[in-house]
Structure formats: C-alpha cells, structure tokens
Design an enzyme around this catalytic site. Structure first.
Site, short mmCIF file in Angstrom:
data_model
loop_
_atom_site.label_atom_id
_atom_site.label_comp_id
_atom_site.label_asym_id
_atom_site.label_seq_id
_atom_site.Cartn_x
_atom_site.Cartn_y
_atom_site.Cartn_z
N HIS A 79 0.81 -1.29 0.00
CA HIS A 79 -0.08 -0.05 -0.12
C HIS A 79 0.78 0.93 0.07
CE1 HIS A 79 1.16 0.16 4.02
NE2 HIS A 79 0.63 1.44 4.13
C1 UD1 Z 1 -1.90 5.99 5.25
C2 UD1 Z 1 -0.75 6.36 5.99
C3 UD1 Z 1 0.22 5.04 6.14
C4 UD1 Z 1 -0.71 3.88 6.94
C5 UD1 Z 1 -1.76 3.70 5.73
C6 UD1 Z 1 -2.71 2.51 6.10
C7 UD1 Z 1 0.11 8.68 5.76
C8 UD1 Z 1 1.20 9.39 5.25
N1 UD1 Z 1 0.12 7.37 5.40
O1 UD1 Z 1 -1.52 5.73 3.62
O2 UD1 Z 1 1.24 5.49 7.16
O3 UD1 Z 1 0.19 2.75 6.81
O4 UD1 Z 1 -2.61 4.89 5.51
O5 UD1 Z 1 -3.67 2.31 4.99
O6 UD1 Z 1 -0.94 9.18 6.24
N2 UD1 Z 1 -8.00 5.81 -0.49
C9 UD1 Z 1 -9.51 5.16 -0.88
N3 UD1 Z 1 -10.06 4.85 0.28
C10 UD1 Z 1 -9.85 5.19 1.58
C11 UD1 Z 1 -8.44 5.52 1.87
C12 UD1 Z 1 -7.68 5.94 0.78
O7 UD1 Z 1 -9.84 5.18 -1.83
O8 UD1 Z 1 -10.44 4.78 2.33
C13 UD1 Z 1 -7.26 5.89 -1.62
C14 UD1 Z 1 -7.27 7.41 -2.19
O9 UD1 Z 1 -6.99 7.54 -3.44
C15 UD1 Z 1 -5.94 8.01 -1.60
C16 UD1 Z 1 -4.97 6.91 -1.48
O10 UD1 Z 1 -5.82 5.64 -1.17
O11 UD1 Z 1 -5.50 9.21 -2.28
C17 UD1 Z 1 -3.85 7.03 -0.36
O12 UD1 Z 1 -4.78 7.20 0.74
P1 UD1 Z 1 -3.85 7.93 1.91
O13 UD1 Z 1 -4.67 8.21 3.16
O14 UD1 Z 1 -2.99 9.20 1.36
O15 UD1 Z 1 -2.71 7.34 2.45
P2 UD1 Z 1 -2.53 5.75 2.65
O16 UD1 Z 1 -1.71 5.01 1.57
O17 UD1 Z 1 -3.64 4.91 3.26
#
Ligand code: UD1
Length: 384
Positions: free
Chosen positions: A213
C-alpha cells in the site's frame, strides 16, 4: 474525582486498530474505581471507504466519532492542512484535558500540531519508531510528532533509545506495544471464527498473505517489480491471498490496466481486522510493505518477508522471523526460501515477539500515565 476529558485523534485504518485497546482501557479504569475519563473520538476522515473505516469501528466496537472532518484524499500538504484547520476548531469547541495521537500518518501529525499550538497536552502512542529513511512521509510524521508531544509512549527498547538520542528522554515512557494488546485480544475471536479460511478454501493448504500500500510501492517503477515478485513467490505456496488497498488498486489500473496473475493468487477487497488476523495466524508466510502486518505476523509467530529496504521493527528481524527483501524478485524468492527452511517454530517466534512488545498491558500503562500530563492549576481554555 475529577473527570479527565480525552480527545482521541484518528483517521487511518491502523489507527483504528491501535485505538481499540486504549479505548477499552479508558472504560476499564473508571469501572475499576480509578480515574474517570470522558472519551471523545475525532475521525479526520483520511480513510473513508467502508472497508477502510466504518467496518473497523463496528467490528472493534469503537466509540462512534464525536466528529468526522471528512478530509478525504489529497496531496500531503492539502490533506494535512485541512486536518489542522478542522482539528483546531474541534479542540476549541471540546476543550479536552489531553489529546492522544497514534502512529505515523498525516492524521497523527495534524492532531499533534493542532493541539500543541493551542497549549493542550498531547500524548503520542507508538513514539520513537525510526526507519532512517527520510523519504518516507511516515518518517517525517514520526519525527515531527515526537518533537512536539508532551508524553511519548514508546513500544520497544529500540524506540526508547531513538528518543533518548534525539534528546527526548524526559518525555519518554516505555509502555509496550498497543498492537500486541490488539493482536492478543483479537486473535481469540479470530480463531473461533473460521469463516475467512472457508471463504478462500484455505483449510489444510499452505498459503501466504501479501499486501502492498505504500506510496513507494505503487510507483511506475516499483509496482510492476513487486507484482512480478509476488507472482513468482506465489508458486512456492498453494495459494496467496492479496487484499488490495485502494491506492494499490488505483495504481494497478493506472500502470497495468489489469493484473491477471498466476491463478494461485486470489485478489480481494481490504479485509477487516478479525478476518486478517485469522489469515495471518494460519498462513505459512506474510509478504508485505506494511509496518503493522510485519509486527502482527511476528506476534502470531508467522514468518514475514518485508518488501522494503528497511524496517522500524528491527526486533522481528533479530528474532529470525522477518527478512528485509526490497522489491526485486530474486531477493524476495531467496527470503521466502530462507524463511521456509530456517524460521524458528511458530510458538518460539510468538514468545520472542511477546518478550519485545509486552504481553498485552500497553494500553493499561498508557491510561495510567495520562492524568500526569494535565497541567495542574491552569486552564488553558481561557476560563478565569
Ligand atoms: C496511510 C498512512 C500510512 C498507513 C496507511 C494505512 C500517511 C502519510 N500514510 O497511507 O502510514 O500505513 O494509511 O492504510 O498518512 N483511498 C481510498 N479510500 C480510503 C482511503 C484511501 O480510496 O478509504 C485512496 C485514495 O485514493 C488516497 C489513497 O488511497 O489518495 C492513499 O490514501 P492516504 O490516506 O493518502 O494514504 P495511505 O496510502 O492509506
């Protein structure tokens, strides 16, 4: 006895897992005649899909959030800025005695910064972890959060040493790891509930669990290499279950269009914590870029191949249960083969993990220490 008002700031999936034992310990403290706490949960909305959020609140029986800021996705600057502005308003409104932040996400940093700027005491659960890689957004979040928080709850001796090196010893307290509390509590229900093994037809089969991820794993360079490594590694098992994080699903669509892997690979939606624990417990091996999964695997005695170049959980490597392989197929296969032949038995690994991370008492220690962070005789919220 004065009621202590605690505001828990969470927003991303791993934080819901870490919140659960602390929330239980807050309720237990009052029930056992100790400090009465009034707990409120602020959800930043960083994770918003039901699979990534609502399901965890239901399954882990977390208090319903008093506020959900609904910040959603965005660049790091945008996402963190929206959280800061929203958390500040909530703090002024709720006026908690102490704010608690968890882990290393953008929600952690925003919660800590908003609180410290208003003079509210703030505690960091899972303080002191360092990967040494400043290009990881989580590493910057950890360092910045630790340096502004009043109370630093360190999960391991290595974390305590990191904080001492950075001049933060006086604010640091070793408490053990709340993830150990969560795993030891959760695995009991997971073992009773065999539905996930049945769903994937895994009983009696030698299978692996793989997850990806991180931002660094989902680039145009890293993603195809990691998918190739997983496809090759899957051939060493009867099956490989791959619950896909939304970011990874989106990156596959962007760079590959479609991923039609070896039929042994079973792709599914992100799993709830109980389902995941059940798989990790019964798996022959875990392959992951996640910090949480490395440790959950270790606590359950399941060997782990880490698909990164470093780890914060050095104890799992020292104990012989984790190999740091990076993203190349050859290194991943050789880590899988080494662990298959040389990893210590499940029970031995689990005992070594319990020795490193505590035996499920971290949340109780945290709750016992929280009232000490309140500033006696002052009212920072402006009352006369
Ligand atoms: C975040 C944390 C990471 C943690 C991870 C667990 C930061 C910098 N990173 O990363 O440390 O290990 O969470 O999952 O805070 N998205 C969805 N639905 C959701 C959530 C995310 O579609 O419910 C997609 C979105 O397109 C988003 C991407 O996933 O842009 C990344 O989500 P984001 O919250 O930015 O970071 P994670 O990769 O989840």
């Amino acid at each position: 006895m004065t009621v202590v008002r605690v505001l828990q700031v969470v927003g991303a999936r791993p934080q819901f897992v870490k919140l659960a034992p602390v929330s239980r310990a807050l309720a237990a403290a009052a029930a056992e005649g100790g400090t009465p706490f009034e707990e409120r949960v602020l959800h930043t909305g960083q994770h918003y899909d039901d699979d990534m959020s609502a399901r965890f609140f239901d399954e882990l029986e977390l208090p319903h959030p008093a506020v959900n800021l609904g910040v959603g996705s965005g660049s790091h600057g945008e996402q963190t800025a929206r959280m800061l502005a929203g958390i500040e308003k909530v703090l002024l409104d709720l006026q908690p005695d102490i704010v608690v932040v968890y882990g290393d996400t953008n929600s952690t940093l925003a919660g800590a910064l908003a609180a410290v700027k208003l003079g509210a005491p703030v505690a960091h659960v899972e303080a002191g972890l360092r990967s040494g890689n400043r290009r990881m957004p989580e590493e910057i979040n950890r360092i910045a959060t630790d340096h502004v928080c009043d109370l630093l709850f360190a999960p391991t001796e290595a974390a305590v040493a990191n904080l001492q090196r950075e001049g933060l010893a006086t604010r640091t307290q070793w408490v053990g790891d709340v993830m150990a509390d969560a795993v030891l509590h959760g695995v009991v229900a997971a073992r009773e509930h065999g539905a996930t093994l049945d769903r994937f037809g895994l009983r009696g089969r030698r299978f692996a669990v793989a997850t990806l991820h991180r931002a660094a794993s989902t680039t145009a360079y890293a993603l195809p290499r990691l998918l190739e490594a997983l496809e090759q590694a899957a051939r060493r098992f009867d099956a490989m279950i791959v619950p896909l994080h939304p970011r990874t699903r989106a990156a596959i669509a962007r760079y590959r269009g479609e991923w039609r892997p070896d039929p042994r690979i079973v792709i599914c939606e992100p799993l709830g914590h109980r389902d995941l624990l059940q798989l990790l417990d019964a798996a022959a091996m875990v392959l992951t870029d996640s910090g949480g999964l490395q440790k959950e695997a270790f606590l359950l005695g399941t060997p782990c191949v880490t698909l990164r170049d470093e780890t914060e959980w050095v104890e799992s490597v020292d104990a012989g249960g984790n190999r740091i392989a990076g993203i190349g197929t050859a290194a991943v296969l050789s880590a899988v083969d080494e662990l298959t032949s040389c990893a210590p038995p499940k029970q031995v690994l689990a005992e070594r993990a319990a020795a490193c991370y505590g035996c499920g008492k971290a949340a109780a220690r945290i709750v016992a220490a929280l009232p000490g962070a309140m500033l006696p005789g002052t009212d920072r919220w402006g009352a006369p």
